[in-house]
Design a protein around this motif. Structure first.
Motif, PDB file in Angstrom:
ATOM      1  N   ALA B  84      23.351 -10.167  15.281  1.00  0.00           N
ATOM      2  CA  ALA B  84      23.283  -9.206  14.180  1.00  0.00           C
ATOM      3  C   ALA B  84      22.432  -7.999  14.572  1.00  0.00           C
ATOM      4  CB  ALA B  84      22.700  -9.883  12.949  1.00  0.00           C
ATOM      5  N   GLU B  85      21.410  -8.248  15.403  1.00  0.00           N
ATOM      6  CA  GLU B  85      20.540  -7.141  15.808  1.00  0.00           C
ATOM      7  C   GLU B  85      21.270  -6.134  16.694  1.00  0.00           C
ATOM      8  OE1 GLU B  85      16.521  -8.003  17.072  1.00  0.00           O
ATOM      9  OE2 GLU B  85      16.589  -9.800  15.838  1.00  0.00           O
ATOM     10  N   LEU B  86      22.424  -6.535  17.226  1.00  0.00           N
ATOM     11  CA  LEU B  86      23.188  -5.625  18.076  1.00  0.00           C
ATOM     12  C   LEU B  86      24.092  -4.704  17.255  1.00  0.00           C
ATOM     13  CD1 LEU B  86      24.290  -8.205  20.794  1.00  0.00           C
ATOM     14  CD2 LEU B  86      22.498  -6.499  21.018  1.00  0.00           C
ATOM     15  N   ALA B  87      24.693  -5.232  16.212  1.00  0.00           N
ATOM     16  CA  ALA B  87      25.686  -4.451  15.455  1.00  0.00           C
ATOM     17  C   ALA B  87      25.090  -3.775  14.220  1.00  0.00           C
ATOM     18  CB  ALA B  87      26.839  -5.355  15.036  1.00  0.00           C
ATOM     19  N   LEU B  88      24.171  -4.480  13.559  1.00  0.00           N
ATOM     20  CA  LEU B  88      23.663  -3.961  12.283  1.00  0.00           C
ATOM     21  C   LEU B  88      22.980  -2.590  12.398  1.00  0.00           C
ATOM     22  CD1 LEU B  88      23.531  -4.562   9.297  1.00  0.00           C
ATOM     23  CD2 LEU B  88      21.444  -5.853   9.680  1.00  0.00           C
ATOM     24  N   PRO B  89      22.152  -2.364  13.437  1.00  0.00           N
ATOM     25  CA  PRO B  89      21.529  -1.027  13.526  1.00  0.00           C
ATOM     26  C   PRO B  89      22.563   0.090  13.643  1.00  0.00           C
ATOM     27  CG  PRO B  89      20.447  -2.559  15.010  1.00  0.00           C
ATOM     28  CD  PRO B  89      21.656  -3.262  14.492  1.00  0.00           C
ATOM     29  N   ILE B  90      23.675  -0.186  14.354  1.00  0.00           N
ATOM     30  CA  ILE B  90      24.713   0.844  14.507  1.00  0.00           C
ATOM     31  C   ILE B  90      25.347   1.135  13.144  1.00  0.00           C
ATOM     32  CG2 ILE B  90      26.936   1.388  15.595  1.00  0.00           C
ATOM     33  CD1 ILE B  90      26.039  -0.464  17.927  1.00  0.00           C
ATOM     34  N   ALA B  91      25.647   0.049  12.416  1.00  0.00           N
ATOM     35  CA  ALA B  91      26.257   0.203  11.089  1.00  0.00           C
ATOM     36  C   ALA B  91      25.294   0.923  10.143  1.00  0.00           C
ATOM     37  CB  ALA B  91      26.628  -1.167  10.526  1.00  0.00           C
ATOM     38  N   MET B  92      24.020   0.560  10.231  1.00  0.00           N
ATOM     39  CA  MET B  92      23.013   1.168   9.352  1.00  0.00           C
ATOM     40  C   MET B  92      22.862   2.659   9.662  1.00  0.00           C
ATOM     41  SD  MET B  92      21.099  -0.170   6.926  1.00  0.00           S
ATOM     42  CE  MET B  92      20.483  -1.829   7.108  1.00  0.00           C
ATOM     43  N   GLU B 110      16.599 -10.692   5.636  1.00  0.00           N
ATOM     44  CA  GLU B 110      15.305 -10.100   6.059  1.00  0.00           C
ATOM     45  C   GLU B 110      15.563  -8.971   7.051  1.00  0.00           C
ATOM     46  OE1 GLU B 110      15.992 -13.467   6.868  1.00  0.00           O
ATOM     47  OE2 GLU B 110      15.463 -14.019   4.815  1.00  0.00           O
ATOM     48  N   LEU B 111      16.487  -9.224   7.982  1.00  0.00           N
ATOM     49  CA  LEU B 111      16.824  -8.212   8.984  1.00  0.00           C
ATOM     50  C   LEU B 111      17.439  -6.980   8.310  1.00  0.00           C
ATOM     51  CD1 LEU B 111      17.128  -7.493  12.039  1.00  0.00           C
ATOM     52  CD2 LEU B 111      19.419  -8.459  11.901  1.00  0.00           C
ATOM     53  N   VAL B 112      18.303  -7.224   7.325  1.00  0.00           N
ATOM     54  CA  VAL B 112      18.961  -6.115   6.621  1.00  0.00           C
ATOM     55  C   VAL B 112      17.893  -5.249   5.945  1.00  0.00           C
ATOM     56  CG1 VAL B 112      20.644  -5.475   4.851  1.00  0.00           C
ATOM     57  CG2 VAL B 112      21.004  -7.546   6.202  1.00  0.00           C
ATOM     58  N   ARG B 113      16.942  -5.916   5.278  1.00  0.00           N
ATOM     59  CA  ARG B 113      15.910  -5.146   4.557  1.00  0.00           C
ATOM     60  C   ARG B 113      15.023  -4.375   5.524  1.00  0.00           C
ATOM     61  NH1 ARG B 113      15.968  -9.598   1.421  1.00  0.00           N
ATOM     62  NH2 ARG B 113      14.230 -10.480   2.557  1.00  0.00           N
ATOM     63  N   ASP B 114      14.646  -5.030   6.650  1.00  0.00           N
ATOM     64  CA  ASP B 114      13.795  -4.340   7.635  1.00  0.00           C
ATOM     65  C   ASP B 114      14.490  -3.089   8.171  1.00  0.00           C
ATOM     66  OD1 ASP B 114      11.860  -6.166   7.319  1.00  0.00           O
ATOM     67  OD2 ASP B 114      12.259  -7.296   9.169  1.00  0.00           O
ATOM     68  N   LEU B 115      15.767  -3.254   8.517  1.00  0.00           N
ATOM     69  CA  LEU B 115      16.502  -2.108   9.060  1.00  0.00           C
ATOM     70  C   LEU B 115      16.731  -1.040   7.991  1.00  0.00           C
ATOM     71  CD1 LEU B 115      19.052  -3.904  11.376  1.00  0.00           C
ATOM     72  CD2 LEU B 115      17.330  -2.284  12.092  1.00  0.00           C
ATOM     73  N   ALA B 116      16.968  -1.485   6.765  1.00  0.00           N
ATOM     74  CA  ALA B 116      17.153  -0.518   5.666  1.00  0.00           C
ATOM     75  C   ALA B 116      15.869   0.286   5.475  1.00  0.00           C
ATOM     76  CB  ALA B 116      17.533  -1.244   4.390  1.00  0.00           C
ATOM     77  N   GLY B 294      29.335  -9.657  -2.574  1.00  0.00           N
ATOM     78  CA  GLY B 294      28.067  -9.146  -2.075  1.00  0.00           C
ATOM     79  C   GLY B 294      27.184  -8.701  -3.217  1.00  0.00           C
ATOM     80  N   ALA B 295      25.911  -8.704  -2.955  1.00  0.00           N
ATOM     81  CA  ALA B 295      24.962  -8.241  -3.964  1.00  0.00           C
ATOM     82  C   ALA B 295      24.173  -7.077  -3.372  1.00  0.00           C
ATOM     83  CB  ALA B 295      24.038  -9.372  -4.357  1.00  0.00           C
ATOM     84  N   PRO B 296      23.829  -6.104  -4.183  1.00  0.00           N
ATOM     85  CA  PRO B 296      23.260  -4.872  -3.619  1.00  0.00           C
ATOM     86  C   PRO B 296      21.755  -4.953  -3.383  1.00  0.00           C
ATOM     87  CG  PRO B 296      23.510  -4.665  -5.977  1.00  0.00           C
ATOM     88  CD  PRO B 296      23.987  -6.037  -5.631  1.00  0.00           C
ATOM     89  N   LEU B 297      21.306  -4.093  -2.466  1.00  0.00           N
ATOM     90  CA  LEU B 297      19.872  -3.822  -2.361  1.00  0.00           C
ATOM     91  C   LEU B 297      19.664  -2.590  -3.241  1.00  0.00           C
ATOM     92  CD1 LEU B 297      18.995  -4.179   1.442  1.00  0.00           C
ATOM     93  CD2 LEU B 297      18.559  -5.789  -0.396  1.00  0.00           C
ATOM     94  N   LEU B 298      18.957  -2.746  -4.336  1.00  0.00           N
ATOM     95  CA  LEU B 298      18.800  -1.635  -5.291  1.00  0.00           C
ATOM     96  C   LEU B 298      17.496  -0.882  -5.057  1.00  0.00           C
ATOM     97  CD1 LEU B 298      20.124  -3.364  -8.535  1.00  0.00           C
ATOM     98  CD2 LEU B 298      21.268  -1.582  -7.211  1.00  0.00           C
ATOM     99  N   GLY B 299      17.606   0.451  -5.106  1.00  0.00           N
ATOM    100  CA  GLY B 299      16.420   1.289  -4.885  1.00  0.00           C
ATOM    101  C   GLY B 299      16.573   2.141  -3.641  1.00  0.00           C
ATOM    102  N   LEU B 300      17.579   1.814  -2.818  1.00  0.00           N
ATOM    103  CA  LEU B 300      17.832   2.614  -1.609  1.00  0.00           C
ATOM    104  C   LEU B 300      18.676   3.833  -1.972  1.00  0.00           C
ATOM    105  CD1 LEU B 300      18.794  -0.315   0.786  1.00  0.00           C
ATOM    106  CD2 LEU B 300      16.709   1.052   0.917  1.00  0.00           C
ATOM    107  N   ASP B 301      18.630   4.856  -1.119  1.00  0.00           N
ATOM    108  CA  ASP B 301      19.442   6.036  -1.405  1.00  0.00           C
ATOM    109  C   ASP B 301      20.877   5.893  -0.898  1.00  0.00           C
ATOM    110  OD1 ASP B 301      19.019   6.255   1.264  1.00  0.00           O
ATOM    111  OD2 ASP B 301      18.221   8.302   1.237  1.00  0.00           O
ATOM    112  N   ARG B 302      21.221   4.719  -0.359  1.00  0.00           N
ATOM    113  CA  ARG B 302      22.596   4.413   0.064  1.00  0.00           C
ATOM    114  C   ARG B 302      22.947   3.022  -0.442  1.00  0.00           C
ATOM    115  NH1 ARG B 302      24.767   9.026   2.534  1.00  0.00           N
ATOM    116  NH2 ARG B 302      22.999  10.123   3.381  1.00  0.00           N
ATOM    117  N   LEU B 303      24.256   2.746  -0.465  1.00  0.00           N
ATOM    118  CA  LEU B 303      24.684   1.443  -0.991  1.00  0.00           C
ATOM    119  C   LEU B 303      24.752   0.409   0.136  1.00  0.00           C
ATOM    120  CD1 LEU B 303      25.733  -0.284  -3.346  1.00  0.00           C
ATOM    121  CD2 LEU B 303      28.027   0.550  -2.828  1.00  0.00           C
TER     122      LEU B 303
END
Lengths: 363, 348
Positions: B84-92, B110-116, B294-303
């Motif tokens: 996940a650490e390989l693809a998620l940063p690119i997607a983010m 946890e990884l999603v939130r850290d990268l977000a 899926g459930a959202p991370l709310l409070g970010l400026d992107r979905l």
């Protein structure tokens, strides 16, 4: 009038009509009725195909041969449509449904292989009679057995399939004995030569590209007109003018955006339909100068897409020496696929979303 | 206002325990329906091989390469996190750069939130980001679906009342936009129903929410009331929410296991299960966390939508549709408007 022999054309484009050039919907009664009564002006074409055929036809000294399963009484309307599109159809062969019914040959109504193979051979003889023994590029779709018919046509012309085997294949496909005899006679008249340079199968009916792996590289499955143009350009059979014309039509008339164009090019590159150098040039130099720019294909977007293209590239497909195909097995596989598809479409109304998945509704 | 162009949804295909196959199938299916532009980030050669076996439309489906991940067995969580650490940063990054409107991932939350936190900004005025989760509830009159929104489930402690109040506003806005409930009811999860029950931050948040006009606050709920569907949105501390969600998922799993055991053990029990089959199926459909999308991370400026790691094709397809719905309803604009009073320092 000059006594000189007619100059042979550079290329012959051999097209199917429904679901290859025209967006015909045969899966519903409404679609069938529409196909029967619609005027030449209102006929809808598959996105990009009109621009593709027009640009190809005007670009070189070409002949257009159309062999379609549409009924003969649509002849005038179809010719008018081509003329409205600025294209001259040199040969148009349509199916004589009335004749088949009158003679009580009901198998002829549904069977495609004997009818189309005979029509292809007849038109080949017509071309040869005019000293036009030139290369052909064939266009069909995945809804019927176009891939099999075009490959069989090429193999028959090149005598890679002998008379006895051809008779067996035709018998399997539902041909009447006299039809088999006529086709074998036509084969004897055709000069030994493989005229088919490339067979394009438009994936209109929702087939996966891998379905055509059984044709051992002799068939090129494409998702849209731009992929055909890209492959022809890679083989030196089309130029920037053809590519721009197709992109313009896709953007202006069908609302395709920058993402759609980029996705199409990347997919062509990943499937070996297009060379990396050509893809780079189309993305960076060509598209930002067309209507695609207004659809978001800006130089910045082009730079982002271009940066990722090398990761998608695989060596372009080469046709190589054609391998003979196991037609008997292929025919059975095509029949099974068509049956499964028909069954799925009958069930589609009962399962929400299935019809859309099968691509049988307007997108 | 959202423009006419299609919503672009980017996927990290290394997330999830089932491998990229489920994501590829969902993306191929929806590409033919033209619901959204889907971008899959992952190992392009593998993804193309998978796609070749399916009907799809390249006009609405793109692949973006990520470094090749080592082959892994399903369920190998350590390797999964590494991949996940390989693809998620690119997607983010694509999301941050505006190349995509939404990100869907089944990678470790946890990884999603850290990268977000690293790549994305927050909505103006937002003090903390809340991870929301859809939870099954009992059917209640006036509710189309027996589902509720629980937030925060991030596992992070929330020790201030301000964050809880903001979560209530974010959750209510999201529920209003997505479920089309005009005035979703909001509750705080606490130890009792009284205004003074619970830790100090909950008591303080209760007091502020009572006087907040923009939120239909219905008071406190106890954990036992959570599944009764008394509120559309339930706000709680991130650590508590995380554990509540884990407990609910565990219970669902336990129920399924118990039914499996009953099926194998006695013929009469099997017969009983057969008779109850339709009801059990409905219950399972509602309680199956892997179908929610899926459930959202709310409070970010992107979905950003976080899917359950065990999600199947249907869940990923639902996530794409959810992202398209959020953009069509201008969720971002609605959340920004709802959070504006916090940004200006006034009383919302």
């Amino acid at each position: 009038m000059s006594d000189a022999a007619p100059v042979p054309p550079e290329v012959v484009y051999r097209w199917d009509l429904d679901k290859t050039y025209l967006a015909t919907d045969f899966s519903t009664a409404r679609g069938l009725l529409q196909a029967a009564v619609e005027s030449a002006q209102r006929r809808r074409t598959i996105p990009g195909m009109r621009a593709l055929l027009s640009a190809l036809w005007h670009g070189r000294d070409a002949r257009l041969v159309v062999v379609s399963g549409s009924p003969t009484w649509l002849r005038r309307r179809i010719l008018t449509m081509f003329s409205l599109h600025g294209i001259r159809c040199d040969r148009l062969v349509l199916k004589d449904f009335g004749g088949a019914v009158r003679k009580g040959r009901f198998r002829s109504i549904s069977s495609q292989v004997p009818y189309k193979l005979r029509a292809h051979l007849d038109t080949r003889l017509w071309l040869a009679a005019r000293h036009e023994d030139v290369a052909e590029i064939c266009f069909g779709d995945d809804a019927e057995v176009d891939a099999l018919i075009y490959c069989l046509y090429a193999d028959v012309c090149a005598r890679r399939v002998d008379a006895a085997r051809l008779a067996r294949i035709l018998d399997l496909s539902g041909a009447y004995p006299d039809e088999i005899a006529t086709i074998l006679e036509r084969v004897g008249q055709v000069q030994v030569h493989d005229p088919v340079r490339r067979v394009f199968i438009h994936l209109e009916g929702g087939s996966p590209p891998a379905r055509f792996g059984a044709y051992r590289g002799r068939v090129t499955p494409t998702f849209n007109a731009l992929q055909i143009a890209l492959h022809l350009a890679t083989e030196g059979l089309a130029d920037d003018r053809v590519l721009s014309a197709v992109a313009e039509e896709l953007v202006r008339e069908h609302g395709v955006g920058a993402e759609g164009l980029a996705g199409t090019i990347e997919d062509a590159l990943r499937r070996g339909l297009c060379a990396i150098a050509l893809a780079q040039s189309v993305v960076v130099d060509l598209l930002p100068r067309t209507a695609a720019f207004d659809a978001g294909f800006s130089p910045a977007f082009a730079a982002r897409v271009s940066h990722r293209l090398p990761d998608a590239a695989v060596p372009p497909l080469s046709q190589g020496e054609p391998l003979t195909l196991p037609y008997e097995t292929l025919f059975e596989a095509e029949k099974a696929f068509a049956k499964a598809r028909k069954l799925a479409l009958q069930t589609a109304g009962k399962i929400p979303g299935l019809a859309e998945f099968l691509g049988e509704t307007e997108r | 206002m959202a423009s006419d162009r299609k919503t672009t949804v980017v996927f990290d295909t290394y997330g999830g325990t089932g491998g990229p196959g489920e994501i590829v199938r969902a993306a191929a299916r929806l590409s033919r329906q033209g619901v959204a532009q889907v971008v899959l980030v992952g190992e392009v050669v593998y993804l193309q091989d998978q796609l070749g076996l399916l009907p799809y439309d390249p006009m609405t489906l793109r692949l973006v390469p990520a470094p090749v991940a080592y082959p892994r067995r399903p369920g190998d969580t350590l390797a999964q996190a590494e991949a996940a650490e390989l693809a998620l940063p690119i997607a983010m990054e694509m999301l941050a750069e505006g190349e995509a409107d939404a990100l869907v991932t089944a990678s470790p939350p946890e990884l999603v939130r850290d990268l977000a936190d690293r790549h994305l900004g927050r909505l103006p005025g937002c003090a903390a980001v809340a991870a929301a989760a859809v939870v099954p509830t009992m059917p209640r009159q006036g509710k189309d679906e027996p589902l509720g929104l629980l937030l925060d489930v991030s596992g992070r402690r929330t020790t201030d009342a301000e964050s809880l109040v903001q979560f209530a506003v974010l959750g209510a806005t999201y529920a209003r936009v997505v479920t089309k409930t005009p005035q979703p009811s909001v509750a705080l999860l606490s130890t009792g129903q009284g205004a003074h029950d619970g830790p100090p931050e909950v008591v303080a948040a209760h007091e502020r929410l009572t006087s907040l006009a923009s939120v239909r606050f219905v008071g406190n709920l106890r954990a036992t009331d959570l599944s009764r569907g008394f509120a559309d949105v339930v706000v709680t501390d991130g650590l508590v929410g995380h554990n509540v969600l884990g407990l609910l998922e565990g219970l669902t799993e336990m129920t399924v296991e118990a039914a499996r055991y009953a099926w194998k053990t006695k013929v009469t029990w099997r017969l009983g299960l057969r008779l109850l089959a339709q009801g059990v199926g409905m219950l399972r459909k509602v309680s199956e966390f892997t179908t929610y999308g899926g459930a959202p991370l709310l409070g970010l400026d992107r979905l950003v939508l976080v899917a359950n790691p065990d999600s199947k094709e249907a869940a990923f397809a639902n996530a794409i549709k959810l992202a398209a719905r959020c953009r069509a309803a201008d969720l971002h604009g609605q959340l920004t408007t709802a959070m504006a009073p916090f940004a200006t320092g006034g009383q919302p």
